[in-house]
Design an enzyme around this catalytic site. Structure first.
Site, PDB file in Angstrom:
ATOM      1  N   CYS A   9       0.948  -1.196  -0.003  1.00 41.07           N
ATOM      2  CA  CYS A   9       0.054  -0.028   0.150  1.00 41.07           C
ATOM      3  C   CYS A   9       0.988   1.165   0.218  1.00 41.07           C
ATOM      4  O   CYS A   9       2.142   0.933  -0.261  1.00 41.07           O
ATOM      5  CB  CYS A   9      -0.952  -0.141   1.071  1.00 41.07           C
ATOM      6  SG  CYS A   9      -0.490   0.146   2.805  1.00 41.07           S
ATOM      7  N   ASN A  12       2.230   1.441   4.398  1.00 42.84           N
ATOM      8  CA  ASN A  12       2.579   0.048   4.870  1.00 42.84           C
ATOM      9  C   ASN A  12       2.354   0.124   6.492  1.00 42.84           C
ATOM     10  O   ASN A  12       2.878  -0.496   7.377  1.00 42.84           O
ATOM     11  CB  ASN A  12       4.203  -0.454   4.738  1.00 42.84           C
ATOM     12  CG  ASN A  12       4.265  -1.700   5.031  1.00 42.84           C
ATOM     13  OD1 ASN A  12       5.227  -2.144   5.616  1.00 42.84           O
ATOM     14  ND2 ASN A  12       3.218  -2.816   5.029  1.00 42.84           N
ATOM     15  N   CYS A  14      -1.423   0.546   7.334  1.00 41.57           N
ATOM     16  CA  CYS A  14      -2.915   0.286   7.364  1.00 41.57           C
ATOM     17  C   CYS A  14      -3.216  -1.084   6.334  1.00 41.57           C
ATOM     18  O   CYS A  14      -3.614  -1.973   6.946  1.00 41.57           O
ATOM     19  CB  CYS A  14      -3.830   1.574   7.021  1.00 41.57           C
ATOM     20  SG  CYS A  14      -3.661   2.937   7.993  1.00 41.57           S
ATOM     21  N   ARG A  15      -3.339  -0.828   5.272  1.00 40.87           N
ATOM     22  CA  ARG A  15      -3.798  -1.837   4.409  1.00 40.87           C
ATOM     23  C   ARG A  15      -2.849  -3.061   4.152  1.00 40.87           C
ATOM     24  O   ARG A  15      -3.433  -4.136   4.245  1.00 40.87           O
ATOM     25  CB  ARG A  15      -4.325  -1.129   3.003  1.00 40.87           C
ATOM     26  CG  ARG A  15      -5.392  -0.030   3.119  1.00 40.87           C
ATOM     27  CD  ARG A  15      -5.666   0.501   2.126  1.00 40.87           C
ATOM     28  NE  ARG A  15      -4.560   1.306   1.740  1.00 40.87           N
ATOM     29  CZ  ARG A  15      -4.256   2.061   0.561  1.00 40.87           C
ATOM     30  NH1 ARG A  15      -5.381   2.017  -0.359  1.00 40.87           N
ATOM     31  NH2 ARG A  15      -3.243   2.800   0.262  1.00 40.87           N
ATOM     32  N   SER A  16      -1.752  -2.839   3.786  1.00 37.77           N
ATOM     33  CA  SER A  16      -0.987  -3.781   3.556  1.00 37.77           C
ATOM     34  C   SER A  16      -0.544  -4.673   4.886  1.00 37.77           C
ATOM     35  O   SER A  16      -0.375  -5.814   4.660  1.00 37.77           O
ATOM     36  CB  SER A  16       0.334  -3.521   2.818  1.00 37.77           C
ATOM     37  OG  SER A  16       1.114  -2.474   3.511  1.00 37.77           O
ATOM     38  N   ASP A 126      -8.181   3.522   1.429  1.00 36.72           N
ATOM     39  CA  ASP A 126      -7.261   3.736   2.513  1.00 36.72           C
ATOM     40  C   ASP A 126      -8.099   4.371   3.721  1.00 36.72           C
ATOM     41  O   ASP A 126      -8.666   5.457   3.489  1.00 36.72           O
ATOM     42  CB  ASP A 126      -6.292   4.739   1.901  1.00 36.72           C
ATOM     43  CG  ASP A 126      -5.170   5.111   3.008  1.00 36.72           C
ATOM     44  OD1 ASP A 126      -5.205   4.591   4.275  1.00 36.72           O
ATOM     45  OD2 ASP A 126      -4.057   5.654   2.718  1.00 36.72           O
TER      46      ASP A 126
END
Length: 161
Positions: A9, A12, A14-16, A126
């Site tokens: 993301c 690095n 939140c999402r990934s 995000d």
């Protein structure tokens, strides 16, 4: 045969890392931790060395995922040789990754949600600047795509035997 998966993301945090933690647990629950390696990274360098966002960790923990050991890093050109799958959370990340990979990459570079089994969405939004519900949305999308990714990897490994 080992498969290596990198989730990417922007920062690095939140999402990934959510995808990393969810997929790690899925792989572990399936007893495949020796044959599937997982990592996550960001296209940006703002959060290198930081833990995932507290809101990310809190939402993940409620569903039984532990992200506390993860630390942010930036994606590198070497990652495209190291990993079999480099999976972007959104189209902007994908564009950046494809520019980095050039035509030298032998790995699969795509959107992570291309593996989703039930979601019609193509991008993981995000949640950083939004409310708590955004982190729940991320988890729902990631869990769906993680199941599809694992099924894909298992199918490919089965075809190689």
């Amino acid at each position: 045969m080992t498969s290596k998966v990198l989730f990417v993301c922007l920062g690095n945090i939140c999402r990934s890392p959510t995808a990393h933690g969810v997929f790690q647990k899925l792989v572990s629950d399936a007893g495949l931790q020796d044959s599937i390696q997982i990592d996550s990274a960001g296209t940006g360098d703002w959060h290198i060395g930081h833990s995932p966002d507290e809101r990310t960790q809190r939402a993940a923990s409620k569903r039984g995922y532990d992200l506390s050991m993860l630390r942010a890093r930036q994606v590198t050109v070497a990652d495209f040789q190291e990993f079999d799958y480099v999976l972007a959370m959104d189209k902007s990340n994908l564009k950046d990754l494809r520019a980095m990979a050039g035509d030298k990459s032998g790995c699969h570079v795509s959107l992570f949600l291309d593996f989703a089994e039930s979601s019609w969405k193509r991008e993981v939004p995000d949640p950083y600047y939004g409310g708590e519900d955004g982190f729940e949305t991320v988890l729902e999308l990631v869990e769906d795509a993680a199941r599809g990714l694992l099924a894909t990897i298992r199918g490919r490994e089965g075809a190689r035997q």
